[in-house]
Design an enzyme around this catalytic site. Structure first.
Site, PDB file in Angstrom:
ATOM      1  N   SER A 148       0.835  -1.201   0.000  1.00  0.00           N
ATOM      2  CA  SER A 148       0.000   0.000   0.000  1.00  0.00           C
ATOM      3  C   SER A 148       0.874   1.257   0.000  1.00  0.00           C
ATOM      4  O   SER A 148       1.664   1.450  -0.923  1.00  0.00           O
ATOM      5  CB  SER A 148      -0.947  -0.034   1.197  1.00  0.00           C
ATOM      6  OG  SER A 148      -1.988   0.907   1.045  1.00  0.00           O
ATOM      7  N   ASP A 278      -9.584  -6.182  -4.002  1.00  0.00           N
ATOM      8  CA  ASP A 278      -9.110  -5.011  -3.270  1.00  0.00           C
ATOM      9  C   ASP A 278     -10.110  -3.856  -3.426  1.00  0.00           C
ATOM     10  O   ASP A 278     -10.405  -3.426  -4.543  1.00  0.00           O
ATOM     11  CB  ASP A 278      -7.740  -4.592  -3.814  1.00  0.00           C
ATOM     12  CG  ASP A 278      -7.033  -3.574  -2.932  1.00  0.00           C
ATOM     13  OD1 ASP A 278      -7.712  -2.832  -2.210  1.00  0.00           O
ATOM     14  OD2 ASP A 278      -5.788  -3.523  -2.972  1.00  0.00           O
ATOM     15  N   HIS A 306      -7.413  -5.976   0.131  1.00  0.00           N
ATOM     16  CA  HIS A 306      -6.238  -5.112   0.228  1.00  0.00           C
ATOM     17  C   HIS A 306      -5.218  -5.624   1.245  1.00  0.00           C
ATOM     18  O   HIS A 306      -4.022  -5.423   1.090  1.00  0.00           O
ATOM     19  CB  HIS A 306      -6.695  -3.698   0.613  1.00  0.00           C
ATOM     20  CG  HIS A 306      -5.617  -2.674   0.549  1.00  0.00           C
ATOM     21  ND1 HIS A 306      -5.005  -2.292  -0.638  1.00  0.00           N
ATOM     22  CD2 HIS A 306      -5.020  -1.933   1.531  1.00  0.00           C
ATOM     23  CE1 HIS A 306      -4.087  -1.365  -0.384  1.00  0.00           C
ATOM     24  NE2 HIS A 306      -4.068  -1.132   0.918  1.00  0.00           N
TER      25      HIS A 306
END
Length: 339
Positions: A148, A278, A306
């Site tokens: 991320s 995600d 995610h």
């Protein structure tokens, strides 16, 4: 049964009951403390040690396991508002001889937090390079992993410092111009329109908001008791103002598309891992990376959101290890061809 035997059983029962009662009291009254003990125990079980690296008044906190060896060292960069222990579920499935380092990102957990620091993506890249040089990790090329926000930092790091790395793994990285808008992107339109006065979905301040954040980040549905949700919130609340500051910084024009703007400068062998479901950073970002870097390896995980490291720790560990081994084999083969 004589009185001595009765007394012995009473003492034994009392001895067993005391730690159980203490555990229950901690669970009910201080769940945040229990969470910290849990991470401490897990690190200890996995053989990770916590260390600090001081760099001219700035201190990095990191955990590590193993020593540099035949395989490259692996440095892991966590996501926004997380910490080094994010990687524990995956570390469990990596070989114990592999040299692993999990660092708290700038301002997060045990790493120094200042009001004057630059928390943009570029600013965080500078800090991570400072950490790498402080522990002399780049004496040999190492493998960099980021998820991320940490994936954005890792990608830009690779663009700035290619000679430091032998491999790069980006897990659901932010900072791209994705072809499809995610659920989180849709939610953020209203937040941005309010000039960030509305609650940011990734910065919960109540157990209910924490539960919604977990649903947003994970496709796999975990049953989390209310007390644990409260504990997770209690741990975060003292840091929420800081998280808000960092979030606004990384969503600014300077940082929002930092990875996209540096794609063409990435020459390090690249692996991309993404959960197909995600809802935070849409999986279409994988196609953006593939189009820009056709030689990269892409692994898309079914029934995964995610939080790849939490949802698919064993599979993610295997994919990363396989990629590291394949890159070493390719390097050896190319050297043989040169002779």
């Amino acid at each position: 049964m004589d009185q001595d035997m009765v007394n012995m059983f009473a003492i034994a029962a009392g001895t067993l009951a005391i730690p159980l009662l203490l555990f229950m009291a901690s669970f009910m009254l201080w769940p945040s403390s229990l969470i910290k003990v849990y991470y401490w125990y897990w690190r200890r079980t996995l053989g990770l040690q916590v260390r600090y690296a001081d760099c001219g008044g700035y201190r990095f906190c990191y955990s590590y396991r193993g020593k540099p060896g035949l395989r490259p060292s692996v440095l892991m960069l966590h996501d926004f508002s997380a910490h080094k222990d994010t990687w524990l579920p995956m570390v469990k499935y990596l070989p114990k001889h592999l040299h692993l380092l999990c660092v708290d990102m700038p301002g997060h957990e045990g790493t120094t937090r200042t009001n004057t620091d630059d928390y943009s993506i570029q600013g965080q890249v500078k800090r991570i390079r400072q950490f790498v040089e402080a522990i002399r990790l780049n004496r040999k090329p190492f493998h960099l992993v980021g998820t991320s926000m940490g994936g954005t930092v890792a990608g830009v790091y690779a663009a700035y410092h290619p000679s430091d790395l032998c491999g790069l793994t980006l897990i659901c990285p932010a900072g791209l111009k994705n072809q499809i808008e995610s659920k989180f992107d849709s939610q953020m339109h209203e937040v941005e329109h309010s000039q960030y006065t509305l609650n940011i979905p990734l910065i919960p301040s109540t157990p209910e908001e924490m539960e919604e954040m977990l649903k947003l980040c994970s496709h796999v549905r975990f049953r989390v008791p209310q007390q644990i949700l409260q504990g997770l919130v209690d741990v975060r609340i003292p840091h929420n103002d800081f998280y808000h500051e960092v979030f606004v910084e990384i969503m600014s024009e300077k940082s929002k598309y930092a990875l996209y703007e540096h794609i063409q400068q990435i020459t390090t062998p690249l692996q991309v891992i993404w959960g197909k479901q995600d809802q935070v950073v849409d999986v279409s970002g994988a196609a953006v990376l593939t189009e820009a870097l056709p030689g990269c390896r892409v692994d898309l995980l079914e029934n995964c959101g995610h939080s790849v490291v939490m949802e698919r720790p064993r599979q993610t560990a295997k994919l990363i290890l396989d990629f590291i081994i394949s890159q070493q084999s390719t390097e050896i083969y190319n050297k043989l061809l040169e002779k």
